[in-house]
Design an enzyme around this catalytic site. Structure first.
Site, short mmCIF file in Angstrom:
data_model
loop_
_atom_site.label_atom_id
_atom_site.label_comp_id
_atom_site.label_asym_id
_atom_site.label_seq_id
_atom_site.Cartn_x
_atom_site.Cartn_y
_atom_site.Cartn_z
N LYS A 68 0.81 -1.23 0.00
CA LYS A 68 0.00 0.00 0.00
C LYS A 68 0.84 1.29 0.00
O LYS A 68 0.50 2.26 -0.65
CB LYS A 68 -0.93 0.02 1.22
CG LYS A 68 -2.08 -0.97 1.14
CD LYS A 68 -2.97 -0.84 2.37
CE LYS A 68 -4.21 -1.69 2.25
NZ LYS A 68 -5.18 -1.42 3.32
N ASP A 104 -10.38 2.84 2.50
CA ASP A 104 -10.48 2.21 3.83
C ASP A 104 -11.24 3.10 4.82
O ASP A 104 -12.04 2.60 5.63
CB ASP A 104 -9.09 1.89 4.38
CG ASP A 104 -8.46 0.68 3.70
OD1 ASP A 104 -9.21 -0.20 3.23
OD2 ASP A 104 -7.22 0.61 3.63
#
Ligand code: ATR
Length: 282
Positions: A68, A104
């Site tokens: 990420k 997220d």
């Protein structure tokens, strides 16, 4: 008809439930030319994959551990959430350039919107953990208007760093002061690895939590972590498991790649729960 392809990339990747989630939606919305698969690559091969995305072989994809932050550094553009969080979990292409987004925080908030309405109507939150997941949760809490967020982490320096990054509303709290701080918390979030299947549990006395507080965990294996079990047994608090965050964070990516905003339904959740209960080959 050319295919529209997307992926989830990580290492290891065989435990990812993203192919199940997106595969279910591809069927549900009759995206006949859509394809979504898991790609297992390490750091060196990641750059080659990103190049293939830029060239148009894929519409984009999801990015998971451990890539990420690398993808965050590699993309040409980022959305606001990715910028604030410092990590990318959703990729797409615009004019031959990679755009990195982060859904997220959206997934975290959408899960609570669905399962604990009113959760963000003022008050103070207490967040445990200062890793990557914590950054997404803090961004969600600040975006939703929390004025004070206490942040406690075993390694105090990491909590202090995040408090500096996110500004004065986020305040680092010594780990041993968590029990007494619970008394003023409207929302308690565990973002640490504590409570994961096969690992150490989070042992916290929840007695002081105010009535009506919301307790949530981003760990979803097991679905009911020891923290959530303790909250349920204490009573008078609302308990939300972490699976909804996974389901909701997937929706914006699906819409970008395949043109349909998918719905997070009870049926989808049941499918993923059944899959979590099935033993996986390593
Ligand atoms: P993620 O990206 O999932 O948040 P991470 O960056 O590795 O993963 O962060 C894991 C979090 O779990 C950290 O807050 C970590 O605390 P430290 O910063 O002190 O390492 C927390 N954690 C892991 N094991 C823990 C334990 N046994 N007790 C308390 N906190 C723990």
């Amino acid at each position: 008809m050319s295919e529209r392809k997307a992926f989830v990339v990580g290492r290891p990747i065989n435990h990812s439930r993203s192919p199940l989630i997106h595969g279910t939606w591809l069927e549900r919305y009759n995206v006949a030319d859509g394809e979504y698969g898991a790609i297992d690559v390490g750091a060196e091969e990641l750059f080659g994959l990103l190049q293939r995305v830029r060239k148009g072989e894929f519409r984009g994809g999801n990015v998971t551990i451990p890539h990420k932050e690398t993808v965050f550094a590699e993309v040409e553009q980022r959305d606001e959430a990715a910028q604030a969080i410092g990590a990318v979990n959703t990729l797409w292409v615009e004019n031959g350039e990679l755009v990195g987004g982060n859904t997220d925080a959206y997934g975290f908030a959408a899960n609570l919107d669905e399962n604990a309405p009113g959760w963000s109507d003022g008050g103070t939150a207490l967040v445990l953990g200062a890793g990557g997941a914590s950054r997404a949760v803090l961004h969600a809490l600040l975006s939703r208007g929390f004025e004070t967020v206490w942040l406690a982490n075993r390694t105090a320096a990491r909590a202090e760093d995040l408090a500096t990054h996110f500004g004065p509303k986020v305040r680092a709290l010594p780990w041993d002061q968590v029990p007494e701080t619970l008394g003023g918390a409207k929302l308690l979030v565990n973002t640490t690895a504590l409570g994961m299947e096969g690992g150490e549990a989070l042992d916290l006395d929840l007695e002081k939590l105010p009535e009506g507080a919301v307790v949530t965990d981003i760990v979803y294996v097991p679905l009911e972590t020891p923290l959530l079990k303790a909250a349920r047994e204490r009573g008078n608090v609302r308990v939300v498991d972490g699976l909804g965050m996974l389901l909701h964070q997937a929706a914006p990516g699906f819409e970008r790649w395949f043109g349909v905003r998918p719905e997070v339904t009870r049926e989808l959740r049941d499918l993923v729960v059944a899959d979590l209960e099935r033993p996986k080959t390593p």
